[in-house]
Design a protein around this motif. Structure first.
Motif, PDB file in Angstrom:
ATOM      1  N   ALA A   1       4.822   9.402 -10.177  1.00 23.54           N
ATOM      2  CA  ALA A   1       4.687   8.486  -9.262  1.00 23.54           C
ATOM      3  C   ALA A   1       3.690   7.465  -9.259  1.00 23.54           C
ATOM      4  N   LEU A   2       2.643   7.949  -9.493  1.00 19.67           N
ATOM      5  CA  LEU A   2       1.492   6.960  -9.491  1.00 19.67           C
ATOM      6  C   LEU A   2       1.455   5.790 -10.479  1.00 19.67           C
ATOM      7  N   GLU A   3       2.395   6.079 -11.494  1.00 21.22           N
ATOM      8  CA  GLU A   3       2.532   5.135 -12.768  1.00 21.22           C
ATOM      9  C   GLU A   3       3.616   4.042 -12.153  1.00 21.22           C
ATOM     10  N   PRO A  50       0.899  -1.141   0.078  1.00 17.76           N
ATOM     11  CA  PRO A  50       0.133  -0.039   0.097  1.00 17.76           C
ATOM     12  C   PRO A  50       0.904   1.249  -0.096  1.00 17.76           C
ATOM     13  N   GLN A  51       1.515   1.521  -1.198  1.00 16.87           N
ATOM     14  CA  GLN A  51       2.463   2.722  -1.105  1.00 16.87           C
ATOM     15  C   GLN A  51       1.469   3.995  -1.962  1.00 16.87           C
ATOM     16  N   ARG A 106      -0.056   6.260   8.469  1.00 14.48           N
ATOM     17  CA  ARG A 106       0.475   5.419   9.658  1.00 14.48           C
ATOM     18  C   ARG A 106      -0.859   4.717  10.138  1.00 14.48           C
ATOM     19  N   GLN A 107      -2.162   5.282  10.569  1.00 11.57           N
ATOM     20  CA  GLN A 107      -3.049   4.943  11.042  1.00 11.57           C
ATOM     21  C   GLN A 107      -3.676   3.935  10.230  1.00 11.57           C
ATOM     22  N   HIS A 108      -3.649   4.060   8.900  1.00 10.77           N
ATOM     23  CA  HIS A 108      -4.397   3.024   7.983  1.00 10.77           C
ATOM     24  C   HIS A 108      -3.480   2.161   7.137  1.00 10.77           C
ATOM     25  N   GLU A 109      -2.203   2.082   7.740  1.00 10.56           N
ATOM     26  CA  GLU A 109      -1.304   1.067   7.397  1.00 10.56           C
ATOM     27  C   GLU A 109      -0.898   1.180   5.973  1.00 10.56           C
ATOM     28  N   LEU A 110      -0.765   2.573   5.296  1.00 11.84           N
ATOM     29  CA  LEU A 110      -0.271   2.893   4.080  1.00 11.84           C
ATOM     30  C   LEU A 110       0.995   3.462   4.287  1.00 11.84           C
ATOM     31  N   ALA A 111       1.963   3.180   3.161  1.00 14.13           N
ATOM     32  CA  ALA A 111       3.467   3.903   3.256  1.00 14.13           C
ATOM     33  C   ALA A 111       3.380   5.136   2.554  1.00 14.13           C
ATOM     34  N   LEU A 112       3.620   6.154   2.890  1.00 14.65           N
ATOM     35  CA  LEU A 112       3.824   7.427   2.304  1.00 14.65           C
ATOM     36  C   LEU A 112       5.204   7.448   1.668  1.00 14.65           C
ATOM     37  N   ASP A 134       3.074  -1.244  -7.790  1.00 12.14           N
ATOM     38  CA  ASP A 134       2.658  -1.450  -6.623  1.00 12.14           C
ATOM     39  C   ASP A 134       2.297  -0.080  -5.895  1.00 12.14           C
ATOM     40  N   THR A 135       1.952   0.924  -6.776  1.00 13.10           N
ATOM     41  CA  THR A 135       1.362   2.215  -6.004  1.00 13.10           C
ATOM     42  C   THR A 135      -0.049   1.912  -5.911  1.00 13.10           C
ATOM     43  N   TYR A 136      -0.630   2.505  -4.595  1.00 13.74           N
ATOM     44  CA  TYR A 136      -1.934   2.157  -4.323  1.00 13.74           C
ATOM     45  C   TYR A 136      -2.558   3.695  -4.620  1.00 13.74           C
ATOM     46  N   GLY A 137      -2.145   4.755  -4.445  1.00 14.58           N
ATOM     47  CA  GLY A 137      -2.920   5.896  -4.658  1.00 14.58           C
ATOM     48  C   GLY A 137      -2.043   7.243  -4.231  1.00 14.58           C
TER      49      GLY A 137
END
Length: 138
Positions: free
Chosen positions: A73-75, A15-16, A43-49, A78-81
């Motif tokens: 970067a979105l391309e 989840p990047q 952090r709260q939603h277990e996403l990697a910023l 494994d990029t989530y959003g």
């Protein structure tokens, strides 16, 4: 894609996400607070910023350098959003819908930390049944 679903309800391998800010006024402390907001949400939603792109110009075209960087970067695999504090960070009203369309075209999600609720919707009162009519309701 369903905008209400996040990683807790959807299988995601990595989840990047990348942040995007429109920071025209305020100093470094304000920018740090906005980045902190995105960091804490992730952090709260277990996403990697993985990074934050920032536009600093008052006049924003649809394809500003920071926004083009976000789209690139979105391309990445494994990029989530993309994540923004509020929808207005995508720019002035005249460009928001086009930027949303461009993000969606990357087949990733746009995550808004504080989505704006319609003015007719009311926040539920804690401990009150949703069937209870509030004063002034018909």
């Amino acid at each position: 894609m369903d905008d209400d679903l996040i990683t807790e309800r959807r299988s995601v391998a990595c989840p990047q996400v990348f942040g995007y800010l429109r920071h025209v006024t305020g100093g470094p402390a304000r920018h740090a607070a906005l980045v902190g907001c995105l960091t804490e949400y992730c952090r709260q939603h277990e996403l990697a910023l993985s990074g934050v792109f920032t536009d600093r110009e008052a006049t924003v075209g649809v394809r500003s350098p920071a926004f083009v960087g976000l789209l690139d970067a979105l391309e990445l695999p494994d990029t989530y959003g993309a994540v923004v504090p509020v929808l207005s960070h995508l720019g002035p009203k005249r460009v928001v819908s086009e930027r949303q369309r461009q993000i969606t075209a990357t087949d990733t999600r746009l995550i808004v930390v504080r989505p704006i609720r319609p003015t007719t919707e009311r926040a539920p009162l804690i401990g009150v049944s949703p069937d209870v009519q509030h004063q002034g309701d018909t």
